[in-house]
Design a protein around this motif. Structure first.
Motif, PDB file in Angstrom:
ATOM      1  N   PHE A   1       0.874  -1.180   0.000  1.00 57.14           N
ATOM      2  CA  PHE A   1       0.000   0.000   0.000  1.00 57.14           C
ATOM      3  C   PHE A   1       0.906   1.223   0.000  1.00 57.14           C
ATOM      4  CE2 PHE A   1      -2.708  -3.332   1.481  1.00 57.14           C
ATOM      5  CZ  PHE A   1      -3.957  -3.003   0.999  1.00 57.14           C
ATOM      6  N   ILE A   2       0.770   2.052  -1.019  1.00 56.57           N
ATOM      7  CA  ILE A   2       1.691   3.177  -1.183  1.00 56.57           C
ATOM      8  C   ILE A   2       0.903   4.490  -1.178  1.00 56.57           C
ATOM      9  CG2 ILE A   2       3.541   4.146  -2.581  1.00 56.57           C
ATOM     10  CD1 ILE A   2       4.209   1.417  -3.591  1.00 56.57           C
ATOM     11  N   PRO A   3       0.807   5.131   0.001  1.00 58.41           N
ATOM     12  CA  PRO A   3       0.090   6.412   0.037  1.00 58.41           C
ATOM     13  C   PRO A   3       0.878   7.488  -0.703  1.00 58.41           C
ATOM     14  CG  PRO A   3       1.041   5.898   2.201  1.00 58.41           C
ATOM     15  CD  PRO A   3       1.351   4.738   1.304  1.00 58.41           C
ATOM     16  N   CYS A   4       0.175   8.298  -1.493  1.00 59.31           N
ATOM     17  CA  CYS A   4       0.916   9.312  -2.232  1.00 59.31           C
ATOM     18  C   CYS A   4       0.978  10.598  -1.407  1.00 59.31           C
ATOM     19  CB  CYS A   4       0.327   9.544  -3.613  1.00 59.31           C
ATOM     20  SG  CYS A   4      -1.196  10.377  -3.607  1.00 59.31           S
ATOM     21  N   ARG A   5       2.090  11.276  -1.547  1.00 55.75           N
ATOM     22  CA  ARG A   5       2.307  12.506  -0.783  1.00 55.75           C
ATOM     23  C   ARG A   5       1.562  13.647  -1.445  1.00 55.75           C
ATOM     24  NH1 ARG A   5       5.525  16.927  -0.045  1.00 55.75           N
ATOM     25  NH2 ARG A   5       6.239  16.842  -2.200  1.00 55.75           N
ATOM     26  N   LEU A   6       1.819  13.817  -2.744  1.00 54.93           N
ATOM     27  CA  LEU A   6       1.242  14.931  -3.483  1.00 54.93           C
ATOM     28  C   LEU A   6       0.673  14.385  -4.794  1.00 54.93           C
ATOM     29  CD1 LEU A   6       0.973  17.988  -3.222  1.00 54.93           C
ATOM     30  CD2 LEU A   6       3.161  18.205  -4.409  1.00 54.93           C
ATOM     31  N   PRO A   7      -0.652  14.118  -4.837  1.00 53.93           N
ATOM     32  CA  PRO A   7      -1.195  13.541  -6.076  1.00 53.93           C
ATOM     33  C   PRO A   7      -1.102  14.546  -7.225  1.00 53.93           C
ATOM     34  CG  PRO A   7      -2.941  13.890  -4.433  1.00 53.93           C
ATOM     35  CD  PRO A   7      -1.663  14.359  -3.826  1.00 53.93           C
ATOM     36  N   PRO A   8      -0.488  14.161  -8.340  1.00 50.53           N
ATOM     37  CA  PRO A   8      -0.317  15.120  -9.437  1.00 50.53           C
ATOM     38  C   PRO A   8      -1.612  15.412 -10.179  1.00 50.53           C
ATOM     39  CG  PRO A   8       1.111  13.174  -9.718  1.00 50.53           C
ATOM     40  CD  PRO A   8       0.161  12.869  -8.623  1.00 50.53           C
ATOM     41  N   HIS A   9      -2.598  14.520 -10.132  1.00 47.55           N
ATOM     42  CA  HIS A   9      -3.745  14.641 -11.026  1.00 47.55           C
ATOM     43  C   HIS A   9      -5.036  14.983 -10.324  1.00 47.55           C
ATOM     44  CE1 HIS A   9      -1.001  11.501 -12.648  1.00 47.55           C
ATOM     45  NE2 HIS A   9      -0.920  12.437 -13.548  1.00 47.55           N
ATOM     46  N   ARG A  10      -4.983  15.390  -9.100  1.00 45.47           N
ATOM     47  CA  ARG A  10      -6.228  15.672  -8.400  1.00 45.47           C
ATOM     48  C   ARG A  10      -5.963  16.664  -7.281  1.00 45.47           C
ATOM     49  NH1 ARG A  10      -8.412  10.676  -5.333  1.00 45.47           N
ATOM     50  NH2 ARG A  10      -9.046  12.271  -3.857  1.00 45.47           N
ATOM     51  N   GLN A  11      -7.064  17.066  -6.633  1.00 43.90           N
ATOM     52  CA  GLN A  11      -6.951  18.027  -5.532  1.00 43.90           C
ATOM     53  C   GLN A  11      -6.016  17.502  -4.445  1.00 43.90           C
ATOM     54  OE1 GLN A  11     -11.027  18.453  -4.204  1.00 43.90           O
ATOM     55  NE2 GLN A  11     -10.647  20.652  -4.051  1.00 43.90           N
ATOM     56  N   ARG A  12      -5.407  18.438  -3.729  1.00 39.16           N
ATOM     57  CA  ARG A  12      -4.619  18.055  -2.570  1.00 39.16           C
ATOM     58  C   ARG A  12      -5.477  17.244  -1.595  1.00 39.16           C
ATOM     59  NH1 ARG A  12       0.059  20.512  -0.564  1.00 39.16           N
ATOM     60  NH2 ARG A  12       1.006  21.715  -2.218  1.00 39.16           N
ATOM     61  N   PRO A  13      -4.905  16.240  -0.937  1.00 38.73           N
ATOM     62  CA  PRO A  13      -5.693  15.496   0.061  1.00 38.73           C
ATOM     63  C   PRO A  13      -6.178  16.421   1.179  1.00 38.73           C
ATOM     64  CG  PRO A  13      -3.634  14.368  -0.440  1.00 38.73           C
ATOM     65  CD  PRO A  13      -3.565  15.691  -1.128  1.00 38.73           C
ATOM     66  N   SER A  14      -7.241  15.990   1.861  1.00 44.69           N
ATOM     67  CA  SER A  14      -7.848  16.830   2.900  1.00 44.69           C
ATOM     68  C   SER A  14      -7.029  16.853   4.176  1.00 44.69           C
ATOM     69  CB  SER A  14      -9.240  16.303   3.239  1.00 44.69           C
ATOM     70  OG  SER A  14      -9.994  16.253   2.081  1.00 44.69           O
ATOM     71  N   VAL A  15      -6.297  15.775   4.444  1.00 40.84           N
ATOM     72  CA  VAL A  15      -5.455  15.766   5.648  1.00 40.84           C
ATOM     73  C   VAL A  15      -4.010  15.473   5.224  1.00 40.84           C
ATOM     74  CG1 VAL A  15      -7.366  15.030   7.158  1.00 40.84           C
ATOM     75  CG2 VAL A  15      -5.805  13.313   6.223  1.00 40.84           C
ATOM     76  N   PRO A  16      -3.017  15.893   6.043  1.00 38.74           N
ATOM     77  CA  PRO A  16      -1.613  15.745   5.657  1.00 38.74           C
ATOM     78  C   PRO A  16      -1.201  14.282   5.487  1.00 38.74           C
ATOM     79  CG  PRO A  16      -1.857  17.135   7.624  1.00 38.74           C
ATOM     80  CD  PRO A  16      -3.195  16.550   7.338  1.00 38.74           C
ATOM     81  N   SER A  17      -0.075  14.100   4.792  1.00 42.57           N
ATOM     82  CA  SER A  17       0.362  12.732   4.508  1.00 42.57           C
ATOM     83  C   SER A  17       0.582  11.906   5.761  1.00 42.57           C
ATOM     84  CB  SER A  17       1.644  12.688   3.684  1.00 42.57           C
ATOM     85  OG  SER A  17       2.229  13.896   3.474  1.00 42.57           O
ATOM     86  N   GLU A  18       1.098  12.536   6.808  1.00 44.86           N
ATOM     87  CA  GLU A  18       1.380  11.748   8.018  1.00 44.86           C
ATOM     88  C   GLU A  18       0.091  11.209   8.630  1.00 44.86           C
ATOM     89  OE1 GLU A  18       4.011  10.224   9.039  1.00 44.86           O
ATOM     90  OE2 GLU A  18       4.870  11.137   7.250  1.00 44.86           O
ATOM     91  N   ALA A  19      -0.998  11.987   8.524  1.00 42.48           N
ATOM     92  CA  ALA A  19      -2.288  11.525   9.040  1.00 42.48           C
ATOM     93  C   ALA A  19      -2.808  10.357   8.198  1.00 42.48           C
ATOM     94  CB  ALA A  19      -3.291  12.679   9.014  1.00 42.48           C
ATOM     95  N   ARG A  20      -2.640  10.459   6.876  1.00 45.93           N
ATOM     96  CA  ARG A  20      -3.113   9.374   5.999  1.00 45.93           C
ATOM     97  C   ARG A  20      -2.283   8.118   6.223  1.00 45.93           C
ATOM     98  NH1 ARG A  20      -2.128  10.731   1.029  1.00 45.93           N
ATOM     99  NH2 ARG A  20      -1.025  12.674   1.411  1.00 45.93           N
ATOM    100  N   ARG A  21      -1.000   8.330   6.463  1.00 50.60           N
ATOM    101  CA  ARG A  21      -0.132   7.181   6.756  1.00 50.60           C
ATOM    102  C   ARG A  21      -0.549   6.513   8.074  1.00 50.60           C
ATOM    103  NH1 ARG A  21       6.372   6.880   7.053  1.00 50.60           N
ATOM    104  NH2 ARG A  21       6.467   4.925   8.152  1.00 50.60           N
ATOM    105  N   HIS A  22      -0.823   7.320   9.093  1.00 57.21           N
ATOM    106  CA  HIS A  22      -1.210   6.785  10.396  1.00 57.21           C
ATOM    107  C   HIS A  22      -2.511   5.980  10.285  1.00 57.21           C
ATOM    108  CE1 HIS A  22      -1.769   7.742  14.966  1.00 57.21           C
ATOM    109  NE2 HIS A  22      -1.546   6.472  14.737  1.00 57.21           N
TER     110      HIS A  22
END
Ligand code: ATP
Length: 213
Positions: free
Chosen positions: A34-55
């Motif tokens: 499972f590879i969470p992306c930090r900065l998706p190039p093709h869509r809006q920025r995620p709603s919560v920071p990468s560390e939160a999505r990783r957690h």
């Protein structure tokens, strides 16, 4: 064979986890990364920071099958998280072992907009999971790739490290992170759509309360 399941996981939900399990079993994958992306190039920025999505992903994987692994390589890279770079770095590690990039039908349909998308086929097979609400009509350049690369037979995949497209039916779960975010922002309850531990973490941290997220 190694499965590569990328996404924003904003948040991770049963639509990700159940389909990953079904693909793992259907293709006898040794691992699903499972590879969470930090900065998706093709869509809006995620709603919560990468560390939160990783957690949240870490919590979701605590009772997952041992083959499910969190791979933080995109979070550790600067700049946009291009899948082609991710696959190239994985390829350098796994040498000739087959890699299977696992995509929902929606993500597959958008593939021609991805950075150096045709190079992806030099690096991995692409396994496309059926997804509710998305038809299997695709743009011309993708159609050409499907014509040349489609494998009707699962056994065709382990024979080569990369280059085939395989369509894998999965149980249709009409669950999206968008819907879960909308539920939370509206004060509704998204339980049963995602692991309870992930929901508890979301509530504890107050993620997705803002209606704009
Ligand atoms: P959002 O609603 O924010 O767009 P999402 O629910 O589509 O998010 P992502 O993390 O963007 O989740 O998706 C990562 C990958 O998982 C993509 O390849 C996507 O097609 C696939 N996927 C997500 N949900 C499902 C589902 N319910 N069934 C099949 N595939 C899914």
């Amino acid at each position: 064979m190694i499965g590569v399941y990328g996404g924003t996981f904003d948040p991770v939900h049963y639509g990700h986890l159940r389909t990953a399990l079904e693909v793992k079993e259907a293709l006898t994958l040794d691992q699903v990364r499972f590879i969470p992306c930090r900065l998706p190039p093709h869509r809006q920025r995620p709603s919560v920071p990468s560390e939160a999505r990783r957690h949240m992903l870490e919590v979701a994987l605590t009772d997952a099958p041992p083959e499910f692994v969190l791979d933080p390589r995109e979070l550790e890279r600067t700049g946009p998280s291009y899948m082609v770079d991710t696959l190239a770095s994985l390829r350098a590690e796994v040498e000739d072992r087959p890699l299977c990039l696992i995509l929902g039908l929606d993500a597959f349909r958008d593939l021609p907009a991805w950075h150096r998308w045709e190079t992806i086929f030099d690096l991995a097979h692409v396994v496309v999971m059926t997804r509710p609400g998305y038809s299997s009509r695709w743009p011309a350049p993708l159609k050409d790739q499907v014509t040349v690369r489609v494998s009707e037979e699962k056994p065709g995949l382990p024979a080569t490290p990369a280059g085939k497209i395989y369509f894998q039916p999965v149980t249709q779960l009409d669950i999206s992170a968008t819907f879960i975010r909308q539920c939370l922002a509206a004060g509704r309850d998204p339980r049963y759509l995602l692991p309870p531990g992930v929901l508890a973490l979301i509530r504890r941290k107050g993620y997705y309360r803002n209606p704009l997220s």
